[in-house]
Design an enzyme around this catalytic site. Sequence first.
Site, short mmCIF file in Angstrom:
data_model
loop_
_atom_site.label_atom_id
_atom_site.label_comp_id
_atom_site.label_asym_id
_atom_site.label_seq_id
_atom_site.Cartn_x
_atom_site.Cartn_y
_atom_site.Cartn_z
N GLN A 118 -1.39 7.82 7.70
CA GLN A 118 -0.34 8.85 7.76
C GLN A 118 0.90 8.42 6.97
O GLN A 118 1.58 9.24 6.36
CB GLN A 118 0.03 9.14 9.22
CG GLN A 118 -1.10 9.73 10.03
CD GLN A 118 -1.68 10.97 9.39
OE1 GLN A 118 -0.93 11.86 9.00
NE2 GLN A 118 -2.99 11.02 9.26
N GLU A 119 1.20 7.12 7.00
CA GLU A 119 2.33 6.62 6.19
C GLU A 119 2.14 7.03 4.73
O GLU A 119 3.08 7.46 4.05
CB GLU A 119 2.43 5.09 6.28
CG GLU A 119 2.78 4.58 7.66
CD GLU A 119 3.00 3.06 7.68
OE1 GLU A 119 3.59 2.52 6.73
OE2 GLU A 119 2.58 2.42 8.66
N SER A 129 0.83 -1.21 0.00
CA SER A 129 0.00 0.00 0.00
C SER A 129 0.86 1.27 0.00
O SER A 129 0.49 2.28 -0.60
CB SER A 129 -0.98 -0.01 1.18
OG SER A 129 -0.31 0.18 2.40
N ASN A 130 2.02 1.23 0.64
CA ASN A 130 2.91 2.40 0.57
C ASN A 130 3.46 2.57 -0.84
O ASN A 130 3.62 3.70 -1.32
CB ASN A 130 4.04 2.28 1.59
CG ASN A 130 3.61 2.75 2.95
OD1 ASN A 130 3.43 3.95 3.17
ND2 ASN A 130 3.41 1.82 3.88
N HIS A 164 8.79 3.28 8.57
CA HIS A 164 8.61 2.36 9.69
C HIS A 164 7.39 2.80 10.49
O HIS A 164 7.20 3.98 10.76
CB HIS A 164 9.86 2.37 10.58
CG HIS A 164 9.76 1.39 11.71
ND1 HIS A 164 9.90 0.04 11.52
CD2 HIS A 164 9.48 1.57 13.02
CE1 HIS A 164 9.73 -0.58 12.68
NE2 HIS A 164 9.47 0.32 13.60
C1 GAR Z 1 3.87 -0.69 6.62
O1 GAR Z 1 3.14 -0.38 7.76
C2 GAR Z 1 5.33 -0.31 6.80
O2 GAR Z 1 5.51 0.85 7.58
C3 GAR Z 1 5.86 -1.53 7.51
O3 GAR Z 1 5.24 -2.61 6.87
C4 GAR Z 1 3.97 -2.20 6.39
C5 GAR Z 1 3.89 -2.55 4.93
O4 GAR Z 1 2.61 -2.29 4.41
N1 GAR Z 1 7.29 -1.59 7.45
C6 GAR Z 1 8.05 -2.07 8.44
O5 GAR Z 1 7.60 -2.58 9.44
C7 GAR Z 1 9.54 -1.97 8.19
N2 GAR Z 1 10.27 -2.21 9.39
P1 GAR Z 1 2.42 -2.05 2.86
O6 GAR Z 1 3.04 -3.28 2.16
O7 GAR Z 1 0.94 -2.01 2.67
O8 GAR Z 1 3.11 -0.79 2.48
#
Ligand code: GAR
Length: 211
Positions: A169-170, A13-14, A105
């Site tokens: 927020q990410e 998603s990021n 993170h």
């Molecule tokens: C996100 O929350 C990111 O911040 C975290 O994994 C998730 C991935 O979600 N990353 C960590 O924990 C790194 N240490 P996404 O695949 O939907 O972006």
Amino acid sequence: MKRYVILISGRGSNMQALIEAQLPGQCVAVISNRPEAAGLAWAAGRGVPTRVVDHRQYPSREAFDAALAEEIERLGGELVLLAGFMRILTEGFVRRFSGRLINIHPSLLPAFPGLRTHEAALATGVRVHGCTVHFVTPALDCGPIIIQAAVPVLAADTSESLAARVLAQEHIIYPQAARAVLEGRCRLADGRVVWEGDATPAHLALRVPAQ
Ligand code: GAR
């Protein structure tokens, strides 16, 4: 335009937020260490090239990181954005991409490095939680901070509700940070984050959403 790659391991998603932000650069590939990562199909559907460097195919962490670095360099990737990339990178890899390697993170670092950050936040009773975009240094989930976003921890929160509040927020701060680095407004110098014109723009460095 700078060429960048996004590294994922799962949902992505990021990665989606970064691609949808239409950053001032060219996303030359989304690379996953897991062939089954759901984010790969989304990227391919958007016409973004995808690659898999499967860590299970390599005898050691060093061999995997060397193959990953070679793939990034073959693609001409200048900036590497870790977006839910769940592999610990070797010191050699981190040094090779020093100043060009960024991570998101799900905690207000240096609190709660590692996994299960939302559970840890609830267990310790912090009233403020959040997420951090930072340049990567060899220690796990560590490095000079570019932007943080803070969210409240509410009495009724579960790890799922808190994770969702942080994730929203990410998706805002990662594209902001990546844009600033791609535009050369923010960089790593002597182990510190330096913003153009010296002062960190207050509206960028800490995001505190209204209740
Ligand atoms: C996100 O929350 C990111 O911040 C975290 O994994 C998730 C991935 O979600 N990353 C960590 O924990 C790194 N240490 P996404 O695949 O939907 O972006």
